[in-house]
Design an enzyme around this catalytic site. Structure first.
Site, PDB file in Angstrom:
ATOM      1  N   LYS A 103       0.854  -1.184   0.000  1.00 12.61           N
ATOM      2  CA  LYS A 103       0.000   0.000   0.000  1.00 12.61           C
ATOM      3  C   LYS A 103       0.892   1.236   0.000  1.00 12.61           C
ATOM      4  O   LYS A 103       1.687   1.446   0.913  1.00 12.61           O
ATOM      5  CB  LYS A 103      -0.918   0.028   1.215  1.00 12.61           C
ATOM      6  CG  LYS A 103      -1.802   1.284   1.249  1.00 12.61           C
ATOM      7  CD  LYS A 103      -2.406   1.529   2.605  1.00 12.61           C
ATOM      8  CE  LYS A 103      -3.006   2.925   2.640  1.00 12.61           C
ATOM      9  NZ  LYS A 103      -3.461   3.296   4.000  1.00 12.61           N
ATOM     10  N   ALA A 190      -9.597   5.707   4.791  1.00 10.64           N
ATOM     11  CA  ALA A 190      -9.521   6.868   5.684  1.00 10.64           C
ATOM     12  C   ALA A 190     -10.870   7.555   5.852  1.00 10.64           C
ATOM     13  O   ALA A 190     -11.617   7.728   4.895  1.00 10.64           O
ATOM     14  CB  ALA A 190      -8.492   7.892   5.213  1.00 10.64           C
TER      15      ALA A 190
END
Length: 270
Positions: A103, A190
């Site tokens: 990631k 997020a």
């Protein structure tokens, strides 16, 4: 329920569409309990903040989250330049025996943790050219997401709101645009704060969700992990089922009116 579109990342299928991080927990024991309760199969690891063997003599996350049981997703949390991010993931590849699924996140601001997209694009190109399979944290900009896909990233991960904010999905319209154009998986990364945020993201058509603070920062992380697991599943099923259209006027009754007995006026009642 059979899903017509299995969740596939870098040519590997997964049952769970919930990915979770390993930071902010009380200890590695709590981390493992939360992972188990969430049902997550892909688990992110911040290489700059978590020991996976680079700090000899210290307790390692791999003792609690072994790579033979989970797909580890090394990330570049804390990196502010493309060079730092690339170096960090090269280290992860070495520590994890040539592990390629990563990631990428390159931050532009220490206060908001908003992504630096020019540096992210540079790092993504370098990593893809080196054979990495890159899932990338990015803004909810459809054009930037298309550029990342064109570079060769295996998934785009637009933020719903700022990292750790718990504000939920602030711009569902952009997410829809990204989902509609993308040929690679789109995961919200997020901003999720609670189970309803996760369900909404999945109802919009996201392929999955990555979260950390929403679980680790809850009063009861283990219970919240369970709630998030159910929310992701419910949201996915709702998306596949297809919701009724929104209307700004009174709808027809849900029960048929044909064949109803006539109403009885008070004066004719026995």
């Amino acid at each position: 329920m059979s899903d017509p579109k299995p969740f596939v990342i870098a040519n590997k299928s997964y049952t769970s569409r919930l990915l979770i991080g390993t930071g902010k927990y009380r200890d590695f024991e709590e981390t493992r309990r939360a992972i188990d309760m969430s049902g997550a199969e892909i688990v992110t690891v911040a290489i700059r903040r978590t020991n996976i063997g680079q700090n000899k003599g210290e307790q390692s996350l791999l003792d609690f989250v072994p790579p033979n049981q989970f797909t580890l997703l090394p990330n570049t949390a804390g990196c502010y330049t493309a060079d730092d991010a690339v170096r960090t993931l090269r280290l992860a590849r070495e520590l994890l025996d040539d592990h390629r699924l990563v990631k990428l996140e390159v931050l532009g601001d220490a206060h908001t943790l908003f992504p630096n997209m020019p540096e992210t694009l540079i790092a993504a190109k370098t990593l893809v050219d080196e054979g990495f399979e890159v899932m990338v944290y990015c803004t909810d900009d459809p054009i930037q997401c298309r550029m990342l896909e064109d570079i060769g990233c295996v998934a785009v991960m637009p933020l719903a709101s700022l990292i750790g904010s718990g504000m939920g999905i602030l711009n569902p319209w952009n997410l829809k645009l990204i989902i509609e154009q993308s040929r690679v998986p789109v995961l919200v990364d997020a901003g999720v704060g609670t189970a309803s945020d996760a369900a909404i993201a999945m109802e919009l058509g996201c392929d999955g969700i990555l979260m950390n603070t929403a679980i680790a920062g809850a009063t009861d992380p283990i219970l919240m992990a369970s709630a998030m697991r159910k929310a992701v599943q419910a949201g996915r099923e709702a998306f596949l089922a297809g919701r009724v259209p929104r209307k700004t006027y009174s709808g027809m009754p849900s029960s048929p009116s044909a064949g109803l007995m006539p109403s009885i006026s008070p004066k004719n009642s026995p």
